[in-house]
Design an enzyme around this catalytic site. Structure first.
Site, PDB file in Angstrom:
ATOM      1  N   ARG A 126      21.328  35.275  26.704  1.00  0.00           N
ATOM      2  CA  ARG A 126      20.368  34.300  26.175  1.00  0.00           C
ATOM      3  C   ARG A 126      19.801  34.822  24.866  1.00  0.00           C
ATOM      4  NH1 ARG A 126      15.428  37.139  25.381  1.00  0.00           N
ATOM      5  NH2 ARG A 126      14.348  37.585  27.339  1.00  0.00           N
ATOM      6  N   GLU A 225       8.564  29.773  27.180  1.00  0.00           N
ATOM      7  CA  GLU A 225       7.934  30.902  26.491  1.00  0.00           C
ATOM      8  C   GLU A 225       8.137  30.802  24.968  1.00  0.00           C
ATOM      9  OE1 GLU A 225       8.542  34.728  28.270  1.00  0.00           O
ATOM     10  OE2 GLU A 225       8.490  35.741  26.326  1.00  0.00           O
ATOM     11  N   ARG A 229      15.207  28.549  23.976  1.00  0.00           N
ATOM     12  CA  ARG A 229      16.028  29.610  24.553  1.00  0.00           C
ATOM     13  C   ARG A 229      17.426  29.014  24.667  1.00  0.00           C
ATOM     14  NH1 ARG A 229      13.556  33.955  27.484  1.00  0.00           N
ATOM     15  NH2 ARG A 229      11.725  34.481  26.263  1.00  0.00           N
ATOM     16  N   CYS A 271       6.854  36.881  22.530  1.00  0.00           N
ATOM     17  CA  CYS A 271       6.634  38.214  23.116  1.00  0.00           C
ATOM     18  C   CYS A 271       7.290  39.267  22.217  1.00  0.00           C
ATOM     19  CB  CYS A 271       7.257  38.255  24.514  1.00  0.00           C
ATOM     20  SG  CYS A 271       7.040  39.832  25.354  1.00  0.00           S
ATOM     21  N   THR A 273       8.648  41.928  22.891  1.00  0.00           N
ATOM     22  CA  THR A 273       9.868  42.533  23.464  1.00  0.00           C
ATOM     23  C   THR A 273      11.119  41.739  23.101  1.00  0.00           C
ATOM     24  OG1 THR A 273       9.779  41.257  25.517  1.00  0.00           O
ATOM     25  CG2 THR A 273       8.601  43.350  25.487  1.00  0.00           C
ATOM     26  N   ARG A 280      19.090  38.876  25.342  1.00  0.00           N
ATOM     27  CA  ARG A 280      19.161  39.588  26.626  1.00  0.00           C
ATOM     28  C   ARG A 280      20.517  39.229  27.226  1.00  0.00           C
ATOM     29  NH1 ARG A 280      17.670  40.252  32.216  1.00  0.00           N
ATOM     30  NH2 ARG A 280      17.197  38.065  32.637  1.00  0.00           N
ATOM     31  N   ARG A 309      16.219  44.133  36.575  1.00  0.00           N
ATOM     32  CA  ARG A 309      15.267  43.139  37.092  1.00  0.00           C
ATOM     33  C   ARG A 309      15.743  42.677  38.469  1.00  0.00           C
ATOM     34  NH1 ARG A 309      13.757  39.175  31.887  1.00  0.00           N
ATOM     35  NH2 ARG A 309      13.164  40.879  30.498  1.00  0.00           N
ATOM     36  N   GLU A 314      12.617  38.376  35.774  1.00  0.00           N
ATOM     37  CA  GLU A 314      11.552  39.338  35.521  1.00  0.00           C
ATOM     38  C   GLU A 314      10.443  39.270  36.567  1.00  0.00           C
ATOM     39  OE1 GLU A 314       9.717  38.904  31.708  1.00  0.00           O
ATOM     40  OE2 GLU A 314       9.533  41.068  31.592  1.00  0.00           O
TER      41      GLU A 314
HETATM   42  P1  ADP Z   1      14.976  35.500  30.595  1.00  0.00           P
HETATM   43  O1  ADP Z   1      16.261  36.164  30.807  1.00  0.00           O
HETATM   44  O2  ADP Z   1      15.215  34.109  30.151  1.00  0.00           O
HETATM   45  O3  ADP Z   1      14.072  36.270  29.749  1.00  0.00           O
HETATM   46  P2  ADP Z   1      14.214  35.768  33.459  1.00  0.00           P
HETATM   47  O4  ADP Z   1      14.330  37.229  33.654  1.00  0.00           O
HETATM   48  O5  ADP Z   1      13.046  35.076  34.049  1.00  0.00           O
HETATM   49  O6  ADP Z   1      14.113  35.373  31.926  1.00  0.00           O
HETATM   50  O7  ADP Z   1      15.548  35.078  33.964  1.00  0.00           O
HETATM   51  C1  ADP Z   1      15.697  33.705  33.902  1.00  0.00           C
HETATM   52  C2  ADP Z   1      16.689  33.212  34.933  1.00  0.00           C
HETATM   53  O8  ADP Z   1      17.996  33.629  34.571  1.00  0.00           O
HETATM   54  C3  ADP Z   1      16.431  33.743  36.333  1.00  0.00           C
HETATM   55  O9  ADP Z   1      16.671  32.736  37.284  1.00  0.00           O
HETATM   56  C4  ADP Z   1      17.482  34.820  36.465  1.00  0.00           C
HETATM   57  O10 ADP Z   1      17.853  35.088  37.803  1.00  0.00           O
HETATM   58  C5  ADP Z   1      18.614  34.198  35.708  1.00  0.00           C
HETATM   59  N1  ADP Z   1      19.644  35.161  35.275  1.00  0.00           N
HETATM   60  C6  ADP Z   1      19.495  36.209  34.453  1.00  0.00           C
HETATM   61  N2  ADP Z   1      20.651  36.867  34.293  1.00  0.00           N
HETATM   62  C7  ADP Z   1      21.568  36.212  35.047  1.00  0.00           C
HETATM   63  C8  ADP Z   1      22.950  36.400  35.306  1.00  0.00           C
HETATM   64  N3  ADP Z   1      23.656  37.384  34.742  1.00  0.00           N
HETATM   65  N4  ADP Z   1      23.559  35.518  36.157  1.00  0.00           N
HETATM   66  C9  ADP Z   1      22.866  34.502  36.726  1.00  0.00           C
HETATM   67  N5  ADP Z   1      21.576  34.282  36.512  1.00  0.00           N
HETATM   68  C10 ADP Z   1      20.929  35.113  35.684  1.00  0.00           C
HETATM   69  C1  CIR Z   2       4.549  41.921  30.847  1.00  0.00           C
HETATM   70  O1  CIR Z   2       3.891  42.539  30.021  1.00  0.00           O
HETATM   71  O2  CIR Z   2       4.968  42.415  31.888  1.00  0.00           O
HETATM   72  C2  CIR Z   2       4.856  40.474  30.556  1.00  0.00           C
HETATM   73  N1  CIR Z   2       3.966  40.036  29.531  1.00  0.00           N
HETATM   74  C3  CIR Z   2       6.318  40.295  30.137  1.00  0.00           C
HETATM   75  C4  CIR Z   2       6.810  41.237  29.092  1.00  0.00           C
HETATM   76  C5  CIR Z   2       8.288  41.049  28.758  1.00  0.00           C
HETATM   77  N2  CIR Z   2       9.048  42.029  29.432  1.00  0.00           N
HETATM   78  C6  CIR Z   2      10.152  42.614  29.095  1.00  0.00           C
HETATM   79  O3  CIR Z   2      10.400  43.707  29.549  1.00  0.00           O
HETATM   80  N3  CIR Z   2      11.005  41.994  28.271  1.00  0.00           N
END
Ligand code: ADP
Ligand code: CIR
Length: 357
Positions: A126, A225, A229, A271, A273, A280, A309, A314
């Site tokens: 993403r 966020e 995305r 953010c 990060t 990511r 994660r 997250e």
């Molecule tokens: P982001 O990656 O968008 O920062 P999250 O960690 O909240 O935020 O993940 C968003 C969604 O993407 C969650 O449902 C997560 O399980 C899913 N996700 C992340 N990586 C994968 C993957 N490799 N395969 C399937 N789902 C994924």
């Molecule tokens: C935190 O500080 O935990 C949240 N505001 C999310 C920060 C983003 N985390 C990350 O590791 N990419």
């Protein structure tokens, strides 16, 4: 007392309380009394203050980071706080460093991470984009949200071939469909407390939406966020294919919408990060032998600059032994280098898992 004096007083009180609290966040580590005193009287052109930037971390001591940019200018006005946090999170990106130009590299060189289909369940990349001319979440008006959603919807309408899809506004989505999309890992969750405390869920679900193609291999989140995305994902470990689709999508969407870039920090995100490449790249994988000793698993992952994660993303736990493993750094490296960092790290973890079998 003027309104400004009252705001500084409220900040003083909140900070004094925060000083007594235990927190392992980067905010706690880097917001010293000296930095606080310097920044407490500053404001951006939008009127955003230090409080707008740190309130998520103040309310959530379990934050990993704890701060967000209330608007694009926050990164400059509150640089004395953002810079050390950015430097630590992204691994030595100093205030003198400048993020490199966009370089996607080649999709072909990435290959399949798990040709036998034993460990990797799915692969996802993403990235985030902000749209020029619009401020970030805490300072957006209801009109900004709606206008932006319309613009995004129009831009995505003209995509063709594999990227062709439909836009679903969250306003019109029933709760069951929404939950199913969340459970299937396609849609953002609702009510994230870190975002909530950053004042970024205002007017929800106005202006929020999701676009996806029939196969749900290309998706776009609107106004969660970040403004945008862009996501490419599929079952299995074919990183080449996931990467090629994302590059095509971001390139095409970039011809229709103007993305915001900071002179030093690359693509702008809410953010810190996520700055820079905003990428990511992750796998959902099962590595039962390695993850049996979780602290060791995390230690090895961090040696390769990987972040682990839980299964729902997250701040969630692992379910059924499935972990989300991704690159941690996004700034100061090119897009190619960031994805290679995830690829090489995951290949190494799989190798070590095999050695334990
Ligand atoms: P982001 O990656 O968008 O920062 P999250 O960690 O909240 O935020 O993940 C968003 C969604 O993407 C969650 O449902 C997560 O399980 C899913 N996700 C992340 N990586 C994968 C993957 N490799 N395969 C399937 N789902 C994924
Ligand atoms: C935190 O500080 O935990 C949240 N505001 C999310 C920060 C983003 N985390 C990350 O590791 N990419």
């Amino acid at each position: 007392m003027t309104e400004d004096d009252e705001k500084v007083k409220a900040l003083e009180n909140a900070y004094t309380e925060y000083e007594k609290i235990d927190s392992a966040s980067l905010l706690k580590k880097h917001l010293s009394r000296a930095i606080f005193d310097k920044l407490k009287i500053r404001a951006t052109n939008n009127g955003s203050t230090l409080m707008d930037v740190i309130q998520s971390g103040l309310k959530n001591p379990d934050s990993h980071v704890g701060l967000y940019a209330a608007d694009q200018q926050s990164y400059d006005i509150f640089a004395e706080l953002f810079d050390p946090v950015i430097e630590e999170y992204h691994g030595n990106f100093t205030p003198q460093d400048v993020h490199p130009e966009l370089d996607w590299g080649s999709s072909e060189e990435l290959g399949d991470l798990d040709p036998d289909g034993k460990y990797v369940i799915s692969t996802r990349i993403r990235c985030a984009r902000s749209i020029d001319g619009y401020t970030l979440n805490p300072t957006m008006t209801m009109n900004d949200y709606q206008e932006l959603e319309n613009k995004v919807q129009m831009a995505l309408k003209s995509l063709e071939g594999e990227l062709k899809g439909t836009f679903y506004t969250l306003m019109a989505m029933d709760k069951e469909t929404q939950q199913q999309l969340i459970d299937d890992h396609f849609l953002f969750k609702e009510g994230d407390r870190f975002l909530e405390a950053a004042n970024s869920n205002r007017f929800w679900p106005s202006g929020r939406g999701i676009f996806f193609n029939d196969a749900k291999t290309f998706l776009v989140w609107c106004n969660e966020e970040d403004h945008l995305r862009l996501i490419s994902m599929e079952k299995g470990g074919n990183l080449s294919s996931v990467h090629a689709r994302l590059v095509k999508a971001v390139t095409e969407v970039g011809q229709k919408l103007k993305f915001s870039r900071h002179r030093r920090l690359g693509y702008l995100t809410f953010c810190p990060t996520n700055l820079g490449t905003t990428i990511r790249a992750s796998v959902h994988a099962k590595l039962p032998k390695l993850s049996a000793d979780y602290p060791r698993f995390e230690e090895i992952a961090s040696m390769y600059n990987l972040q682990i994660r839980g299964t729902e993303g997250e701040h969630t736990e692992s379910k059924g032994g499935v972990y989300d493993i991704s690159n941690k750094r996004r700034l100061g490296l090119t897009e190619r280098e960031v994805v290679l960092e995830m690829r090489n790290g995951v290949l190494e973890l799989i190798k070590q898992e095999k050695q334990l079998e």
